[in-house]
Design a protein around this motif. Structure first.
Motif, PDB file in Angstrom:
ATOM      1  N   ILE A 108      -1.651 -19.028  -7.362  1.00  0.00           N
ATOM      2  CA  ILE A 108      -1.702 -17.766  -7.993  1.00  0.00           C
ATOM      3  C   ILE A 108      -2.227 -16.693  -7.347  1.00  0.00           C
ATOM      4  O   ILE A 108      -1.602 -15.651  -6.818  1.00  0.00           O
ATOM      5  N   ASN A 109      -3.634 -16.835  -6.572  1.00  0.00           N
ATOM      6  CA  ASN A 109      -4.079 -15.792  -5.885  1.00  0.00           C
ATOM      7  C   ASN A 109      -3.347 -15.566  -4.523  1.00  0.00           C
ATOM      8  O   ASN A 109      -3.288 -14.336  -4.326  1.00  0.00           O
ATOM      9  N   PHE A 110      -2.774 -16.821  -3.938  1.00  0.00           N
ATOM     10  CA  PHE A 110      -1.753 -16.361  -2.884  1.00  0.00           C
ATOM     11  C   PHE A 110      -0.788 -15.717  -3.066  1.00  0.00           C
ATOM     12  O   PHE A 110      -0.448 -14.850  -2.321  1.00  0.00           O
ATOM     13  N   ALA A 111      -0.076 -15.921  -4.192  1.00  0.00           N
ATOM     14  CA  ALA A 111       1.201 -15.343  -4.603  1.00  0.00           C
ATOM     15  C   ALA A 111       0.896 -14.017  -4.876  1.00  0.00           C
ATOM     16  O   ALA A 111       1.701 -12.958  -4.535  1.00  0.00           O
ATOM     17  N   VAL A 112      -0.187 -13.572  -5.353  1.00  0.00           N
ATOM     18  CA  VAL A 112      -0.399 -12.095  -5.711  1.00  0.00           C
ATOM     19  C   VAL A 112      -1.035 -11.512  -4.519  1.00  0.00           C
ATOM     20  O   VAL A 112      -0.422 -10.447  -4.135  1.00  0.00           O
ATOM     21  N   ARG A 113      -1.457 -11.911  -3.441  1.00  0.00           N
ATOM     22  CA  ARG A 113      -2.029 -11.437  -2.147  1.00  0.00           C
ATOM     23  C   ARG A 113      -1.031 -11.130  -1.106  1.00  0.00           C
ATOM     24  O   ARG A 113      -0.901 -10.272  -0.357  1.00  0.00           O
ATOM     25  N   ALA A 114      -0.089 -12.230  -1.250  1.00  0.00           N
ATOM     26  CA  ALA A 114       1.110 -12.187  -0.136  1.00  0.00           C
ATOM     27  C   ALA A 114       1.951 -10.934  -0.045  1.00  0.00           C
ATOM     28  O   ALA A 114       2.424 -10.339  -1.565  1.00  0.00           O
ATOM     29  N   ASN A 115       2.063  -9.957   0.588  1.00  0.00           N
ATOM     30  CA  ASN A 115       2.690  -8.831   0.655  1.00  0.00           C
ATOM     31  C   ASN A 115       4.099  -8.962   0.431  1.00  0.00           C
ATOM     32  O   ASN A 115       4.988  -7.827  -0.147  1.00  0.00           O
ATOM     33  N   ASP A 116       4.671  -9.866   0.722  1.00  0.00           N
ATOM     34  CA  ASP A 116       5.986 -10.170   0.621  1.00  0.00           C
ATOM     35  C   ASP A 116       6.769 -10.861  -0.485  1.00  0.00           C
ATOM     36  O   ASP A 116       7.929 -11.182  -0.673  1.00  0.00           O
ATOM     37  N   ILE A 117       5.841 -11.213  -1.391  1.00  0.00           N
ATOM     38  CA  ILE A 117       6.165 -11.877  -2.634  1.00  0.00           C
ATOM     39  C   ILE A 117       6.174 -11.019  -3.938  1.00  0.00           C
ATOM     40  O   ILE A 117       5.018 -10.251  -4.049  1.00  0.00           O
ATOM     41  N   SER A 118       7.119 -10.998  -4.736  1.00  0.00           N
ATOM     42  CA  SER A 118       7.029  -9.965  -5.883  1.00  0.00           C
ATOM     43  C   SER A 118       6.153 -10.684  -7.026  1.00  0.00           C
ATOM     44  O   SER A 118       6.466 -11.818  -7.321  1.00  0.00           O
ATOM     45  N   ILE A 119       5.510  -9.855  -7.358  1.00  0.00           N
ATOM     46  CA  ILE A 119       4.593 -10.677  -8.566  1.00  0.00           C
ATOM     47  C   ILE A 119       5.416 -10.348 -10.155  1.00  0.00           C
ATOM     48  O   ILE A 119       4.860 -11.044 -10.972  1.00  0.00           O
ATOM     49  N   LYS A 120       6.793 -10.041  -9.991  1.00  0.00           N
ATOM     50  CA  LYS A 120       7.208 -10.396 -11.060  1.00  0.00           C
ATOM     51  C   LYS A 120       7.921 -11.683 -11.077  1.00  0.00           C
ATOM     52  O   LYS A 120       8.679 -12.052 -11.889  1.00  0.00           O
ATOM     53  N   GLY A 121       7.920 -12.377  -9.908  1.00  0.00           N
ATOM     54  CA  GLY A 121       8.352 -13.725  -9.962  1.00  0.00           C
ATOM     55  C   GLY A 121       7.939 -14.821 -11.139  1.00  0.00           C
ATOM     56  O   GLY A 121       6.969 -14.599 -11.686  1.00  0.00           O
ATOM     57  N   LEU A 122       8.733 -15.646 -11.544  1.00  0.00           N
ATOM     58  CA  LEU A 122       8.475 -16.504 -12.538  1.00  0.00           C
ATOM     59  C   LEU A 122       7.596 -17.852 -12.148  1.00  0.00           C
ATOM     60  O   LEU A 122       7.695 -18.273 -10.941  1.00  0.00           O
TER      61      LEU A 122
END
Length: 364
Positions: A108-122
């Motif tokens: 989850i931390n990776f997904a939030v910190r990655a600039n190109d991944i939307s945090i709205k993803g499921l």
């Protein structure tokens, strides 16, 4: 060239230099745009990352790599790919159950910190064969994608939980609330089969809720629209509206809460001659028993997925706030009462004099 012309040329040149230009644009035909990322346990490394990349024909290309970190695995996929990998269209993050039981904080931390991944993803948990589920495909259907399974505009129902990346990040760092993540496996004729809900404590999976038990979770979250409840044999109702009120108390023994749930329902199917009063009574008894069993089960897992701590939050001191999950939630006394209001009854009536046997709707 006179001084005025020189100034004009100088200003024009300066403005041209300030224009952003398009020097860093990329041809879309030279890009892979994954919509689903799966994170499982690698055979030789800590993580196996699998990317699903759809094309215009409806088929899905699969790319995968293993590494000690998710970012390195994606970098290895980029290294061997003939196109660049862009994660801006990532809609669904699927995590293998084995990984979820060990902890998902790094994911989850990776997904939030990655600039190109939307945090709205499921976010979802795969319960079953991880690779089989990630590689599972059905006949090419360009209008259907994996993330449609979780879409409230598509096939989602209140028997399925739903959580986004930003919610998962918020809950795993919350003192007063845990998260519930939908569980699935590959389907037979569909992409996925919904199995229930993974109950998390902090960032680790500690138990599960069935599809019926998930309904209570969604009621607490206000996500009940379109929910169908089977009361008894041949009797089903559709939830139209729900009202929830909490009565809280804090004594020397600890916190207690009584929750009153009022459901406005429409009868969609019932045996002939079964009155509304009988159905209301059956529903009230059945749901009260079911919901109270569910809250006892949740409490035994020491996971506050219903967010009861958020209800008590205004009454908690900073010290008790930090101790909510470890000290006070296990002592919580909770009871749920259900009341049902039938708005109308729907059934089909055949008329002996009607040769066409047309169905009629009767509202009471």
């Amino acid at each position: 060239m006179n001084m005025r012309s020189a100034k004009t040329w100088f200003v024009t040149l300066a403005m041209l230099l300030l224009l952003p230009g398009c020097w860093d644009t990329k041809d879309i035909n030279k890009q892979y745009l994954p919509v689903v990322m799966g994170v499982g346990k690698g055979s030789t490394e800590k993580y196996k990352v699998i990317l699903q990349i759809p094309d215009a024909s409806g088929r899905t290309q699969i790319l995968e790599k293993e590494s000690k970190s998710i970012s390195k695995a994606i970098d290895l996929i980029r290294t061997d790919s003939e196109k660049s990998i862009e994660l801006v269209h990532l809609r669904l993050l699927l995590i293998d159950r084995q990984v979820a039981e060990q902890g998902i904080v790094n994911i989850i931390n990776f997904a939030v910190r990655a600039n190109d991944i939307s945090i709205k993803g499921l976010v979802g948990v795969i319960d079953g064969d991880f690779e089989k589920t990630m590689y599972h495909q059905i006949s090419p259907t360009p209008e259907i994608s994996s993330y449609d399974f979780f879409s409230q505009d598509a096939g989602w129902t209140p028997n399925q939980s739903i959580v986004r990346i930003w919610e998962a990040y918020q809950n795993q760092n919350s003192y007063t609330e845990d998260m519930a993540i939908p569980m699935l496996k590959n389907g037979e004729r569909t992409l996925f089969t919904f199995k229930g809900t993974a109950v998390m404590r902090d960032d680790r999976m500690v138990g599960t809720l069935s599809k019926e038990e998930t309904l209570l979770f969604n009621l607490f979250k206000g996500k009940y629209s379109g929910g169908t409840i089977e009361v008894a044999q041949n009797t089903s109702v559709l939830i139209q509206d729900a009202h929830i009120k909490h009565q809280t108390q804090w004594s020397e023994k600890g916190p207690s809460i009584q929750t009153n749930v009022v459901l406005d329902v429409v009868i969609t199917e019932s045996p002939e001659g079964k009155g509304n009063g009988v159905i209301e009574k059956e529903m009230q008894e059945q749901l009260s028993q079911q919901f109270n069993r569910t809250v006892r089960k949740i409490q035994s897992l020491k996971s506050d997925v219903l967010g009861i701590g958020m209800i008590f939050r205004p009454q908690l001191t900073e010290e008790n706030l930090k101790k909510w999950k470890t000290k006070w939630f296990p002592k919580l006394e909770q009871k749920i009462n259900v009341r049902v209001n039938i708005l109308n009854e729907i059934y089909f009536k055949e008329s002996a004099n009607d040769n066409e046997n047309q169905g009629q709707m009767i509202k009471k």
